[in-house]
Design a protein around this motif. Sequence first.
Motif, PDB file in Angstrom:
ATOM      1  N   HIS A  75      38.839   0.844  28.409  1.00  0.00           N
ATOM      2  CA  HIS A  75      38.287   2.163  28.676  1.00  0.00           C
ATOM      3  C   HIS A  75      36.761   2.188  28.572  1.00  0.00           C
ATOM      4  N   ASP A  76      36.218   1.453  27.610  1.00  0.00           N
ATOM      5  CA  ASP A  76      34.793   1.520  27.315  1.00  0.00           C
ATOM      6  C   ASP A  76      33.938   0.520  28.083  1.00  0.00           C
ATOM      7  N   LYS A  77      34.523  -0.271  28.939  1.00  0.00           N
ATOM      8  CA  LYS A  77      33.723  -1.231  29.679  1.00  0.00           C
ATOM      9  C   LYS A  77      32.755  -0.477  30.584  1.00  0.00           C
ATOM     10  N   PRO A  78      31.478  -0.833  30.504  1.00  0.00           N
ATOM     11  CA  PRO A  78      30.520  -0.141  31.367  1.00  0.00           C
ATOM     12  C   PRO A  78      30.752  -0.494  32.833  1.00  0.00           C
ATOM     13  N   ILE A  79      30.639   0.496  33.643  1.00  0.00           N
ATOM     14  CA  ILE A  79      30.778   0.280  35.078  1.00  0.00           C
ATOM     15  C   ILE A  79      29.426  -0.191  35.588  1.00  0.00           C
ATOM     16  N   PRO A  80      29.374  -1.326  36.260  1.00  0.00           N
ATOM     17  CA  PRO A  80      28.079  -1.808  36.741  1.00  0.00           C
ATOM     18  C   PRO A  80      27.477  -0.809  37.730  1.00  0.00           C
ATOM     19  N   MET A  81      26.190  -0.542  37.533  1.00  0.00           N
ATOM     20  CA  MET A  81      25.518   0.414  38.402  1.00  0.00           C
ATOM     21  C   MET A  81      25.052  -0.285  39.674  1.00  0.00           C
ATOM     22  N   THR A  82      25.230   0.386  40.755  1.00  0.00           N
ATOM     23  CA  THR A  82      24.768  -0.142  42.035  1.00  0.00           C
ATOM     24  C   THR A  82      23.259   0.020  42.106  1.00  0.00           C
ATOM     25  N   PRO A  83      22.591  -0.752  42.944  1.00  0.00           N
ATOM     26  CA  PRO A  83      21.135  -0.610  43.063  1.00  0.00           C
ATOM     27  C   PRO A  83      20.707   0.804  43.441  1.00  0.00           C
ATOM     28  N   GLU A  84      21.431   1.451  44.354  1.00  0.00           N
ATOM     29  CA  GLU A  84      21.034   2.806  44.731  1.00  0.00           C
ATOM     30  C   GLU A  84      21.196   3.780  43.579  1.00  0.00           C
ATOM     31  N   ARG A  85      22.219   3.568  42.751  1.00  0.00           N
ATOM     32  CA  ARG A  85      22.423   4.426  41.581  1.00  0.00           C
ATOM     33  C   ARG A  85      21.313   4.201  40.554  1.00  0.00           C
ATOM     34  N   ARG A  86      20.897   2.966  40.382  1.00  0.00           N
ATOM     35  CA  ARG A  86      19.814   2.667  39.433  1.00  0.00           C
ATOM     36  C   ARG A  86      18.495   3.287  39.883  1.00  0.00           C
TER      37      ARG A  86
END
Length: 172
Positions: A75-86
Amino acid sequence: MDRVIGFYKGNLKPLVDQYVPEGSAMSSSVYLTGAAAIIVTAILWRNLRLTSRKATKKDHQRRKKPARASAKKEHDKPIPMTPERRIHNVRLRFLDEYEQGVLKLLENYNAGDKDQIYQRNYYNEMLLKLLIELDGIDLSNVPGEKKLTLKQQRKTVIKEIQTHLKLLDKLA
């Protein structure tokens, strides 16, 4: 402290009086030594009780953890952020946290006021951190048109931040 003195007068003083006469010079040192021994014993006893309680709680938690840990990790695993989201995240932080503060500082800046000098340096540092974060966004794995779009978005945010940095630099 009153309880310690009461305990001493009620329980220990009669014992001390049996062996040390009241008027002797040694009686006060015996009283003080006895009181110190009681205080040290009480402190050690209390600390021992507290550490044993903590150890018991930790042992109890350790026994329960493995069953929860696997479910929680998923549940707590961070979802990798996409470059556009960053890029979008950096721009939002700039707009929400720093832009209004920089503009307010620019309106009524006084070079002699230490608080305003501190604020100028603070905003300068925070904006530089945002630029460094934008520099850390890797676009090498992004294909074709999307890469060009993201580069343009990043460039726009960088220019926006740099404009405010230049305004801050003029205050110095």
